[in-house]
Design an enzyme around this catalytic site. Structure first.
Site, PDB file in Angstrom:
ATOM      1  N   SER A  86     -63.002 -35.278  18.180  1.00  0.00           N
ATOM      2  CA  SER A  86     -62.348 -34.950  19.449  1.00  0.00           C
ATOM      3  C   SER A  86     -60.923 -35.478  19.416  1.00  0.00           C
ATOM      4  O   SER A  86     -60.612 -36.413  18.663  1.00  0.00           O
ATOM      5  CB  SER A  86     -63.093 -35.613  20.612  1.00  0.00           C
ATOM      6  N   TYR A 124     -68.184 -42.723  23.718  1.00  0.00           N
ATOM      7  CA  TYR A 124     -67.841 -41.375  23.226  1.00  0.00           C
ATOM      8  C   TYR A 124     -66.646 -41.446  22.277  1.00  0.00           C
ATOM      9  O   TYR A 124     -66.676 -40.911  21.165  1.00  0.00           O
ATOM     10  CB  TYR A 124     -67.531 -40.465  24.422  1.00  0.00           C
TER      11      TYR A 124
HETATM   12  P1  NAD Z   1     -72.266 -28.500  25.359  1.00  0.00           P
HETATM   13  O1  NAD Z   1     -72.842 -29.589  26.195  1.00  0.00           O
HETATM   14  O2  NAD Z   1     -71.935 -27.170  25.984  1.00  0.00           O
HETATM   15  O3  NAD Z   1     -73.221 -28.199  24.108  1.00  0.00           O
HETATM   16  C1  NAD Z   1     -73.816 -29.217  23.362  1.00  0.00           C
HETATM   17  C2  NAD Z   1     -75.153 -28.726  22.821  1.00  0.00           C
HETATM   18  O4  NAD Z   1     -75.707 -29.800  22.051  1.00  0.00           O
HETATM   19  C3  NAD Z   1     -76.181 -28.390  23.911  1.00  0.00           C
HETATM   20  O5  NAD Z   1     -76.777 -27.121  23.645  1.00  0.00           O
HETATM   21  C4  NAD Z   1     -77.217 -29.513  23.810  1.00  0.00           C
HETATM   22  O6  NAD Z   1     -78.545 -29.107  24.128  1.00  0.00           O
HETATM   23  C5  NAD Z   1     -77.089 -29.900  22.347  1.00  0.00           C
HETATM   24  N1  NAD Z   1     -77.553 -31.264  22.081  1.00  0.00           N
HETATM   25  C6  NAD Z   1     -77.365 -32.378  22.840  1.00  0.00           C
HETATM   26  N2  NAD Z   1     -77.972 -33.430  22.268  1.00  0.00           N
HETATM   27  C7  NAD Z   1     -78.539 -32.978  21.120  1.00  0.00           C
HETATM   28  C8  NAD Z   1     -79.311 -33.583  20.098  1.00  0.00           C
HETATM   29  N3  NAD Z   1     -79.639 -34.884  20.150  1.00  0.00           N
HETATM   30  N4  NAD Z   1     -79.732 -32.809  19.067  1.00  0.00           N
HETATM   31  C9  NAD Z   1     -79.433 -31.490  19.012  1.00  0.00           C
HETATM   32  N5  NAD Z   1     -78.715 -30.862  19.948  1.00  0.00           N
HETATM   33  C10 NAD Z   1     -78.279 -31.593  20.997  1.00  0.00           C
HETATM   34  O7  NAD Z   1     -70.975 -29.135  24.668  1.00  0.00           O
HETATM   35  P2  NAD Z   1     -69.639 -28.493  24.026  1.00  0.00           P
HETATM   36  O8  NAD Z   1     -68.553 -28.627  25.013  1.00  0.00           O
HETATM   37  O9  NAD Z   1     -69.913 -27.176  23.419  1.00  0.00           O
HETATM   38  O10 NAD Z   1     -69.371 -29.595  22.893  1.00  0.00           O
HETATM   39  C11 NAD Z   1     -69.732 -29.411  21.547  1.00  0.00           C
HETATM   40  C12 NAD Z   1     -69.093 -30.506  20.740  1.00  0.00           C
HETATM   41  O11 NAD Z   1     -67.681 -30.526  20.963  1.00  0.00           O
HETATM   42  C13 NAD Z   1     -69.589 -31.915  21.093  1.00  0.00           C
HETATM   43  O12 NAD Z   1     -69.698 -32.681  19.909  1.00  0.00           O
HETATM   44  C14 NAD Z   1     -68.488 -32.451  21.974  1.00  0.00           C
HETATM   45  O13 NAD Z   1     -68.434 -33.844  21.963  1.00  0.00           O
HETATM   46  C15 NAD Z   1     -67.267 -31.838  21.326  1.00  0.00           C
HETATM   47  N6  NAD Z   1     -66.083 -31.760  22.177  1.00  0.00           N
HETATM   48  C16 NAD Z   1     -66.119 -31.139  23.377  1.00  0.00           C
HETATM   49  C17 NAD Z   1     -64.958 -31.121  24.164  1.00  0.00           C
HETATM   50  C18 NAD Z   1     -64.968 -30.474  25.522  1.00  0.00           C
HETATM   51  O14 NAD Z   1     -63.986 -30.629  26.258  1.00  0.00           O
HETATM   52  N7  NAD Z   1     -66.019 -29.753  25.899  1.00  0.00           N
HETATM   53  C19 NAD Z   1     -63.787 -31.695  23.714  1.00  0.00           C
HETATM   54  C20 NAD Z   1     -63.785 -32.319  22.456  1.00  0.00           C
HETATM   55  C21 NAD Z   1     -64.949 -32.337  21.703  1.00  0.00           C
END
Ligand code: NAD
Length: 257
Positions: A143, A157
């Site tokens: 991130s 995080y």
């Molecule tokens: P999201 O919450 O929409 O999707 C995450 C998915 O991971 C969900 O389907 C959930 O069921 C699954 N999940 C959660 N715990 C799990 C586990 N223990 N095992 C398997 N699956 C699991 O999130 P997103 O926004 O698509 O984020 C995806 C990635 O991007 C994450 O690593 C997040 O930290 C990172 N990220 C997101 C943002 C943002 O602003 N949304 C910014 C930077 C990084």
């Protein structure tokens, strides 16, 4: 077809970035293994991929558990014959994650288990499969918070994502001669549930937007497109990078009015 004849395993593909990546990768010819803790979201992603004419299957996996990570890699090799691309995308952001004083140990441990240990376990079981395939690409989701400090802390995080970056860099060096590339994808703030549950008022959203040169939050598909580039042979000379897709945040000192 940018991923013709490739097989990709995407964790957390039941939602957000992971689902968009599954759709894009399958549209570019990859067979996709959709891994997620939540069967409903995962099955829906598979349905959407198939509706678009792509190939996908679902495997329920908690990335924090070794047996599940071994199992999801086995499914990829059993269903599609090999594994070329591993997108360690699953991650959580706990609502009670704060600063060092306020964050409970349980919140720290759970965040580390999913976000950092999950990536370690993905690599632990995925790398031997990529070796068997003669090489491949691993994309680990970090991130922009791994690169910049914020006065609105989510310490566990942030630390977990910093760990992902360091782990990725090291493994990229270790496996470079085996044709296994590893890159960390560093998304900026996205207009997703994961972030918007914190930014639940216009005032809070504006306080963030002021730091983004582009003046808007990113969309999941904009991150999935970067993942597609990292997954494909187009990025053949790229390994060990922090691939930042953040609307210019990390480039800025003062943003436009
Ligand atoms: P999201 O919450 O929409 O999707 C995450 C998915 O991971 C969900 O389907 C959930 O069921 C699954 N999940 C959660 N715990 C799990 C586990 N223990 N095992 C398997 N699956 C699991 O999130 P997103 O926004 O698509 O984020 C995806 C990635 O991007 C994450 O690593 C997040 O930290 C990172 N990220 C997101 C943002 C943002 O602003 N949304 C910014 C930077 C990084």
């Amino acid at each position: 077809m940018r991923l013709k004849d490739k097989v990709a395993l995407i964790t957390g593909a039941g939602s957000g970035i992971g689902r968009q990546a599954a759709l894009l990768f399958a549209g570019e010819g990859a067979g996709v293994v959709v891994a997620d803790l939540a069967p409903q979201g995962g099955e829906e992603t598979v349905r959407l991929v198939r509706a678009g004419g792509g190939q996908a299957c679902f495997v329920r996996a908690d990335v924090g558990r070794a047996a599940d990570c071994a199992g999801m890699v086995e499914v990829a090799e059993r269903e599609f014959g090999k594994l070329d691309v591993l997108f360690n995308n699953a991650g959580i952001s706990h609502i009670d994650d704060g600063d060092a004083v306020s964050t409970e140990e349980e919140v720290w441990d759970l965040t580390m288990q999913v976000n950092l240990k999950g990536v370690f376990l993905g690599c632990k079981y995925g790398i031997p499969a990529l070796r068997r395939a003669g090489g491949g690409s691993i994309i680990n989701t970090s991130s922009f918070v791994a690169l910049l400090g914020a006065a609105t802390p989510q310490l566990a995080y942030t630390a977990s994502k910093g760990g992902v970056l360091a782990l990725t860099r090291e493994l990229a060096v270790v496996h470079a001669r085996e044709k296994i590339r590893l890159n960390a994808l560093c998304p900026g703030p996205l207009r997703t549930e994961l972030l918007m549950k914190y930014l639940d008022t216009e005032e809070k959203r504006q306080r963030r937007l002021v730091h983004i040169p582009m003046g808007r939050f990113g969309e999941t598909v904009e991150i999935a497109r970067a993942a597609l580039f990292l997954a494909s042979d187009e990025s053949s000379y790229l390994t060990g990078a922090a691939f930042t897709v953040d609307g210019g945040i990390t480039a800025a000192y003062v943003t436009p009015e």
